[in-house]
Design a protein around this motif. Structure first.
Motif, mmCIF file in Angstrom:
data_model
loop_
_atom_site.group_PDB
_atom_site.id
_atom_site.type_symbol
_atom_site.label_atom_id
_atom_site.label_comp_id
_atom_site.label_asym_id
_atom_site.label_seq_id
_atom_site.Cartn_x
_atom_site.Cartn_y
_atom_site.Cartn_z
ATOM 1 N N UNK A 12 45.027 27.506 37.449
ATOM 2 C CA UNK A 12 44.684 27.603 36.210
ATOM 3 C C UNK A 12 44.620 26.692 35.293
ATOM 4 N N UNK A 13 45.830 25.678 35.535
ATOM 5 C CA UNK A 13 45.844 24.445 34.283
ATOM 6 C C UNK A 13 44.546 23.634 34.863
ATOM 7 N N UNK A 14 44.369 23.471 35.878
ATOM 8 C CA UNK A 14 43.386 22.479 36.523
ATOM 9 C C UNK A 14 42.008 22.712 36.042
ATOM 10 N N UNK A 15 41.736 24.249 36.028
ATOM 11 C CA UNK A 15 40.466 24.490 35.530
ATOM 12 C C UNK A 15 40.350 24.539 34.207
ATOM 13 N N UNK A 16 41.261 24.545 33.167
ATOM 14 C CA UNK A 16 41.117 24.231 31.826
ATOM 15 C C UNK A 16 40.972 22.871 31.679
ATOM 16 N N UNK A 170 34.383 25.802 38.527
ATOM 17 C CA UNK A 170 35.549 25.027 38.176
ATOM 18 C C UNK A 170 36.588 25.966 38.915
ATOM 19 N N UNK A 171 36.710 27.231 38.664
ATOM 20 C CA UNK A 171 37.698 28.157 39.195
ATOM 21 C C UNK A 171 37.942 27.731 40.800
ATOM 22 N N UNK A 172 37.027 27.696 41.286
ATOM 23 C CA UNK A 172 36.995 27.550 42.979
ATOM 24 C C UNK A 172 37.423 25.991 43.266
ATOM 25 N N UNK A 173 36.979 25.101 42.349
ATOM 26 C CA UNK A 173 37.341 23.724 42.427
ATOM 27 C C UNK A 173 38.667 23.554 42.265
ATOM 28 N N UNK A 174 39.139 24.164 41.219
ATOM 29 C CA UNK A 174 40.496 24.047 40.771
ATOM 30 C C UNK A 174 41.625 24.574 41.829
ATOM 31 N N UNK A 175 41.239 25.615 42.349
ATOM 32 C CA UNK A 175 42.182 26.125 43.377
ATOM 33 C C UNK A 175 42.108 25.262 44.624
#
Lengths: 228, 228
Positions: A12-16, A170-175
């Motif tokens: 979640x932090x990475x997405x932001x 961005x959500x998928x890439x963050x995970x």
């Protein structure tokens, strides 16, 4: 300058962090530690939830949906949307972001991060200890299924939710990037997902994530390579 | 007329039914059964996710965040917002809605609904069987903590996220109402939360939920009483 309280490996932090860069918002990053939230974070979020954004005017947005939607409302402008330009496109973006934040997270990223990273930094009383290998294997077994889904969407649509890059990507890439840091992704078995991830990985917004180093854990050999 | 695929006791579905009534949107309700999604739902959501809304123009919004935000974008108009009128108010609404959808859900509503209801309708292969009493007791033990939090917010702010009713109230009420259906809430120990819940319960948007009957499970004696 806005402040972002974040965990370096938390999806979640990475997405932001990626979203802030895509929107062009320079931000002061404040790294949080497991089981030991900073005073600045506890003041605005007694539960120590990350990501938490504190904007220049003092506005606090706390948690992935609140921060993500807040940035879209205040920073997207007319052309910079990361949700989409129609209600239908925006619904599809939110459906997919929630898919990764709930299902991928519950099946893959949360168990792997818990077992391989978080538990090492917690005391026994906080839930620390050696990793649960059965839980790790179960999470590993679900990765190919999600890579197939990502590959199918990217082949059909250009980006995951449609023609343009969105919060779903961005959500998928963050995970995926958190799982990739731990060396858990066999990219050779998922060529379509790999092509999509290469495109994400080469964006300037992704670069700061590639230089992340989690305390006590070296990233996988190809984590930072654009040609992996 | 828009169609909503829903589960009668699922908090996410319940929130959307209340939101539809608050926005004044007449909707055809299609009840889904555990482990056996309808053909209409599977066509638009192969994973059978509820709530799923199919709008008159064919737009599909799938999952709690997508449906909730879609209704706000398309039905709120100038004065009917359920998120708030400023970015800061909207961030606070989303923080609290996520608090109930994640923390209250994980600690209380999901375990209680799983153990007391869902497992009765599943085969052994699907995860059915007798309830796990330890899991039920652990969930029960967390309820007073959440009632205190709700009571403190309602006393400080009128409604949970601020001066006006918002999705945060509907999210909290949706979760609490499902737990209340099962008779799990000792209201006498939480007078401030009870006052807030009485106000929610007397709204016209809440009334259809009070006549719900889940197959094979009678609601608690005071579930439908406005004076409980």
């Amino acid at each position: 300058m806005p402040k972002l309280h974040h965990h370096p490996l938390e999806p979640y932090s990475r997405r932001i962090r990626m979203a802030l860069a895509e929107y062009g918002v320079a931000t002061e990053l404040i790294e949080e530690r497991h089981g030991n939230a900073s005073a600045g974070l506890i003041t605005v979020s007694p539960e120590g939830i990350t990501p938490t954004l504190i904007d220049d005017d003092g506005t606090v947005a706390c948690g992935i949906e609140a921060v993500s939607e807040y940035l879209e409302e205040t920073r997207a402008g007319e052309r910079g949307t990361l949700y989409g330009t129609t209600p239908a496109a925006r619904a599809e973006t939110r459906r997919l972001a929630a898919w990764f934040d709930r299902h991928f997270n519950a099946e893959v990223s949360a168990p792997l991060i818990d077992e391989k990273v978080t538990r090492r930094f917690l005391t026994r009383e906080q839930g620390g200890g050696p990793p649960d290998m059965a839980r790790i294997r179960q999470a590993q077994g679900r990765i190919p299924y999600h890579l197939d889904y990502i590959g199918a969407l990217a082949e059909a649509r250009n980006w995951l939710a449609g023609e343009r890059l969105s919060m779903a990507d961005l959500a998928a890439a963050a995970h995926l990037s958190a799982v990739d840091y731990m060396g858990e992704i066999a990219w050779s078995g998922a060529p379509a997902a790999k092509l999509w991830y290469q495109r994400i990985k080469s964006r300037p917004s992704f670069r700061p994530l590639l230089s992340d180093h989690v305390r006590g854990m070296t990233p996988s050999a190809t984590y930072a390579d654009l040609d992996f």
